[in-house]
Motif scaffolding. Structure first.
Motif, PDB file in Angstrom:
ATOM      1  N   GLU A 174     -82.664 -41.930 -16.894  1.00 42.05           N
ATOM      2  CA  GLU A 174     -81.569 -41.238 -17.563  1.00 42.05           C
ATOM      3  C   GLU A 174     -80.507 -40.748 -16.598  1.00 42.05           C
ATOM      4  OE1 GLU A 174     -82.466 -38.924 -21.291  1.00 42.05           O
ATOM      5  OE2 GLU A 174     -83.969 -38.199 -19.851  1.00 42.05           O
ATOM      6  N   GLY A 175     -80.744 -40.910 -15.300  1.00 41.18           N
ATOM      7  CA  GLY A 175     -79.779 -40.413 -14.327  1.00 41.18           C
ATOM      8  C   GLY A 175     -79.678 -38.905 -14.409  1.00 41.18           C
ATOM      9  N   ILE A 176     -78.470 -38.391 -14.334  1.00 37.77           N
ATOM     10  CA  ILE A 176     -78.277 -36.951 -14.199  1.00 37.77           C
ATOM     11  C   ILE A 176     -78.720 -36.187 -15.452  1.00 37.77           C
ATOM     12  CG2 ILE A 176     -75.879 -36.784 -15.021  1.00 37.77           C
ATOM     13  CD1 ILE A 176     -77.571 -35.005 -11.991  1.00 37.77           C
ATOM     14  N   LYS A 177     -78.860 -36.894 -16.566  1.00 43.28           N
ATOM     15  CA  LYS A 177     -79.293 -36.204 -17.783  1.00 43.28           C
ATOM     16  C   LYS A 177     -80.679 -35.576 -17.601  1.00 43.28           C
ATOM     17  CE  LYS A 177     -76.430 -38.869 -20.974  1.00 43.28           C
ATOM     18  NZ  LYS A 177     -75.901 -39.892 -20.003  1.00 43.28           N
ATOM     19  N   GLU A 178     -81.435 -36.073 -16.622  1.00 48.44           N
ATOM     20  CA  GLU A 178     -82.756 -35.485 -16.362  1.00 48.44           C
ATOM     21  C   GLU A 178     -82.690 -34.008 -15.984  1.00 48.44           C
ATOM     22  OE1 GLU A 178     -84.987 -37.743 -13.509  1.00 48.44           O
ATOM     23  OE2 GLU A 178     -84.569 -39.629 -14.526  1.00 48.44           O
ATOM     24  N   ARG A 199     -69.197 -31.975 -23.365  1.00 46.34           N
ATOM     25  CA  ARG A 199     -69.734 -33.085 -24.137  1.00 46.34           C
ATOM     26  C   ARG A 199     -70.888 -33.763 -23.417  1.00 46.34           C
ATOM     27  NH1 ARG A 199     -67.512 -37.054 -23.782  1.00 46.34           N
ATOM     28  NH2 ARG A 199     -65.868 -36.610 -22.296  1.00 46.34           N
ATOM     29  N   HIS A 200     -70.817 -33.796 -22.068  1.00 47.58           N
ATOM     30  CA  HIS A 200     -71.879 -34.466 -21.298  1.00 47.58           C
ATOM     31  C   HIS A 200     -73.153 -33.631 -21.229  1.00 47.58           C
ATOM     32  CE1 HIS A 200     -67.844 -34.516 -19.376  1.00 47.58           C
ATOM     33  NE2 HIS A 200     -67.961 -35.817 -19.341  1.00 47.58           N
ATOM     34  N   GLY A 201     -73.013 -32.297 -21.512  1.00 45.72           N
ATOM     35  CA  GLY A 201     -74.177 -31.425 -21.414  1.00 45.72           C
ATOM     36  C   GLY A 201     -74.164 -30.522 -20.194  1.00 45.72           C
ATOM     37  N   PHE A 202     -73.091 -30.542 -19.403  1.00 43.18           N
ATOM     38  CA  PHE A 202     -73.001 -29.664 -18.233  1.00 43.18           C
ATOM     39  C   PHE A 202     -72.480 -28.304 -18.643  1.00 43.18           C
ATOM     40  CE2 PHE A 202     -71.832 -33.969 -16.509  1.00 43.18           C
ATOM     41  CZ  PHE A 202     -73.093 -34.235 -16.005  1.00 43.18           C
ATOM     42  N   LYS A 215     -64.980 -39.468 -18.151  1.00 43.23           N
ATOM     43  CA  LYS A 215     -65.462 -39.518 -19.518  1.00 43.23           C
ATOM     44  C   LYS A 215     -66.984 -39.595 -19.557  1.00 43.23           C
ATOM     45  CE  LYS A 215     -63.665 -41.116 -23.815  1.00 43.23           C
ATOM     46  NZ  LYS A 215     -62.478 -41.751 -24.402  1.00 43.23           N
ATOM     47  N   ASP A 216     -67.559 -40.427 -18.730  1.00 43.11           N
ATOM     48  CA  ASP A 216     -69.012 -40.563 -18.653  1.00 43.11           C
ATOM     49  C   ASP A 216     -69.397 -40.767 -17.186  1.00 43.11           C
ATOM     50  OD1 ASP A 216     -71.682 -41.249 -18.738  1.00 43.11           O
ATOM     51  OD2 ASP A 216     -71.482 -42.580 -20.473  1.00 43.11           O
ATOM     52  N   PRO A 217     -69.501 -39.655 -16.432  1.00 40.23           N
ATOM     53  CA  PRO A 217     -69.709 -39.793 -14.978  1.00 40.23           C
ATOM     54  C   PRO A 217     -71.009 -40.511 -14.622  1.00 40.23           C
ATOM     55  CG  PRO A 217     -69.795 -37.462 -15.669  1.00 40.23           C
ATOM     56  CD  PRO A 217     -69.353 -38.251 -16.855  1.00 40.23           C
ATOM     57  N   GLN A 218     -72.000 -40.458 -15.517  1.00 42.19           N
ATOM     58  CA  GLN A 218     -73.222 -41.209 -15.254  1.00 42.19           C
ATOM     59  C   GLN A 218     -72.929 -42.715 -15.221  1.00 42.19           C
ATOM     60  OE1 GLN A 218     -76.210 -40.387 -14.226  1.00 42.19           O
ATOM     61  NE2 GLN A 218     -76.861 -42.522 -14.307  1.00 42.19           N
ATOM     62  N   ARG A 219     -72.146 -43.166 -16.190  1.00 40.55           N
ATOM     63  CA  ARG A 219     -71.784 -44.600 -16.200  1.00 40.55           C
ATOM     64  C   ARG A 219     -70.869 -44.942 -15.035  1.00 40.55           C
ATOM     65  NH1 ARG A 219     -70.972 -47.209 -22.059  1.00 40.55           N
ATOM     66  NH2 ARG A 219     -71.040 -49.034 -20.706  1.00 40.55           N
ATOM     67  N   ASN A 241     -61.358 -29.660 -26.000  1.00 38.32           N
ATOM     68  CA  ASN A 241     -61.508 -31.086 -26.352  1.00 38.32           C
ATOM     69  C   ASN A 241     -62.773 -31.693 -25.737  1.00 38.32           C
ATOM     70  OD1 ASN A 241     -59.045 -30.851 -27.601  1.00 38.32           O
ATOM     71  ND2 ASN A 241     -57.894 -32.013 -26.052  1.00 38.32           N
ATOM     72  N   ASP A 242     -63.167 -31.177 -24.578  1.00 42.50           N
ATOM     73  CA  ASP A 242     -64.338 -31.720 -23.876  1.00 42.50           C
ATOM     74  C   ASP A 242     -65.578 -30.843 -24.058  1.00 42.50           C
ATOM     75  OD1 ASP A 242     -63.390 -34.062 -22.952  1.00 42.50           O
ATOM     76  OD2 ASP A 242     -63.233 -33.500 -20.840  1.00 42.50           O
ATOM     77  N   THR A 243     -65.511 -29.912 -25.023  1.00 40.14           N
ATOM     78  CA  THR A 243     -66.565 -28.911 -25.157  1.00 40.14           C
ATOM     79  C   THR A 243     -67.479 -29.171 -26.351  1.00 40.14           C
ATOM     80  OG1 THR A 243     -65.333 -27.150 -24.048  1.00 40.14           O
ATOM     81  CG2 THR A 243     -66.940 -26.448 -25.700  1.00 40.14           C
ATOM     82  N   LYS A 244     -68.780 -29.041 -26.097  1.00 42.48           N
ATOM     83  CA  LYS A 244     -69.769 -29.105 -27.167  1.00 42.48           C
ATOM     84  C   LYS A 244     -70.012 -27.704 -27.712  1.00 42.48           C
ATOM     85  CE  LYS A 244     -73.291 -31.854 -26.110  1.00 42.48           C
ATOM     86  NZ  LYS A 244     -74.577 -32.169 -25.436  1.00 42.48           N
ATOM     87  N   GLU A 245     -70.024 -26.705 -26.805  1.00 48.09           N
ATOM     88  CA  GLU A 245     -70.284 -25.325 -27.222  1.00 48.09           C
ATOM     89  C   GLU A 245     -69.673 -24.354 -26.213  1.00 48.09           C
ATOM     90  OE1 GLU A 245     -74.482 -24.297 -27.565  1.00 48.09           O
ATOM     91  OE2 GLU A 245     -73.979 -22.202 -27.227  1.00 48.09           O
ATOM     92  N   VAL A 246     -68.985 -23.345 -26.704  1.00 48.29           N
ATOM     93  CA  VAL A 246     -68.494 -22.291 -25.812  1.00 48.29           C
ATOM     94  C   VAL A 246     -69.671 -21.369 -25.490  1.00 48.29           C
ATOM     95  CG1 VAL A 246     -66.940 -20.311 -25.585  1.00 48.29           C
ATOM     96  CG2 VAL A 246     -66.144 -22.408 -26.724  1.00 48.29           C
TER      97      VAL A 246
END
Lengths: 270, 270
Positions: B255-259, B106-109, B131-135, B88-93
């Motif tokens: 961008e915070g951690i997205k960097e 989903r966050h990119g980690f 859900k959005d740890p950056q926020r 449910n929280d996965t963008k890609e295995v």
């Protein structure tokens, strides 16, 4: 857990040359800052000054690149002599992509350029990783303990990039001392609901080197040594284990940083 | 560089429940320990208590696994309901091997099990990543600054495994505050020989979370918050940049951690 750590940067070391006594330079810098070591301190030393003191500096003009080095140099837009130095210290080339050369070093570390680095050294030279940073850590620990009578740990640190995350962080390439395990094994510990831990191993030595990096800086090398004070992993172990003393001894004579290196069959990414 | 850091563990928080005001719990625990915040402090909070306060706890019995989850569960010997929560929280295995399930969230980690964890929660439940740890980091920073009038940074930490090295280390999943950049850009800095830096970016936020992990412990969660005191990256930036103020502002709204997350084309290992 212990509740307070201090990280003290030790600046003021001179440019390190082959044959220099690092322990001597360290104590001189420590005295200048009116600082002394305490039992349980972890002394983190950058691999760069360890390598320099051990004569691991190479004149690039003395290197004759092989055809393989020339080929990889073209692909990565690197100096073929530098690539040759990398290959000399390489067990396996892991990735050549986007001008990056990621290898597994002779020691078993997966990192860019086998840790070979042209920064913080005179033009036309490159610094290699120490030949055996684990043994360097063990030697420095013995020397520092002999001079102080304190029980300390020594970690040799470097800065490696990571898979899946940008930027370098401090990592450990050699660790000696019962106070800082390479891997802290938490198997069997219970959580606050009485359930058994599943995440079992924490790479404490790498965390200590990452912490030290915050005072060392990545580039200027003005702070090539840091002291991390307040770690008490040994005491914790002592509380947990009935046969405390014996366990500590075993830890001390363990494999050091090799504990964090995967057996090939456990490596998910090769 | 600054030459002394302190890392202070903040223990004594009660078990966190959905809707709890973390900022309130933090200040109560801080007061009990007669500690207060200073300008420049970095407050590191484990993702687990952030997630719990945000209601990211799921009853496993409420989860209906899809056929894909059942298949991966068989292959990895995991609970299919847990695997479903991961998916449910996965963008890609990214990898299914040796009973490990490594995904990009989903966050990119990129991490094991999308950070979904059954430890430190009541039997039959699992805790997801916020859900959005950056926020979450941005919100906590605002709340803490509003109560203290101090300029601080907030980091949300988790423990992730790494490629090529065994064991977990503390990493950052959200960071807000100009004092702790996700990536410290050192391009253009000169070394002591006047040469330009090649290693250019240091993942400072990850190093701060690794350092904090040393007082937090991996499992017991008795110390879910740590204060890292003495970081002065902002001052350093101020010295370097002519247009200091503006740069700081930009940093803060960055961008915070997205960097630290790679663009797919820069990722060497996928």
């Amino acid at each position: 857990m212990f509740d307070r750590l201090e990280i003290i940067g030790v600046e003021g070391l001179p440019e390190v040359k082959e044959g220099d006594d690092l322990t001597d330079l360290f104590f001189t810098a420590l005295a200048a800052r009116k600082e002394s070591l305490e039992d349980g301190d972890a002394v983190v030393v950058t691999s760069k000054i360890v390598a320099k003191s051990e004569g691991r500096v190479v004149l690039l003009s003395s290197v004759k690149p092989t055809p393989e080095a020339v080929r990889i140099a073209e692909e990565t837009e690197k100096d073929p002599r530098l690539v040759q130095l990398v290959l000399n210290d390489t067990k396996e080339v892991v990735r050549v992509r986007n001008n990056n050369l990621i290898v597994e070093t002779r020691h078993g570390f997966v990192c860019a350029n086998a840790g070979v680095d042209e920064s913080n050294v005179e033009e036309g030279r490159a610094v290699l990783l120490p030949k055996d940073p684990q043994r360097s850590a063990e030697r420095l620990k013995r020397e520092i303990e002999a001079r102080t009578g304190k029980e300390i740990s020594v970690l040799i640190s470097d800065s490696f990039g990571r898979a899946f995350r940008s930027g370098v962080t401090g990592v450990c390439v050699g660790v000696s001392g019962s106070g800082v395990p390479a891997l802290l094994d938490r198997r069997g510990e219970e959580d606050r609901f009485g359930r058994i831990a599943r995440i079992t191993k924490e790479a404490v030595a790498d965390e200590v080197c990452a912490a030290a990096n915050l005072v060392m800086g990545e580039f200027k090398e003005s702070v090539p040594i840091a002291i991390v004070r307040g770690l008490r992993f040994k005491c914790k172990r002592g509380e947990k284990e009935e046969e405390g003393k014996e366990e500590e001894g075993k830890e001390e004579e363990g494999e050091g940083i090799k504990e964090v290196l995967f057996n090939r069959e456990d490596d998910l990414f090769r």
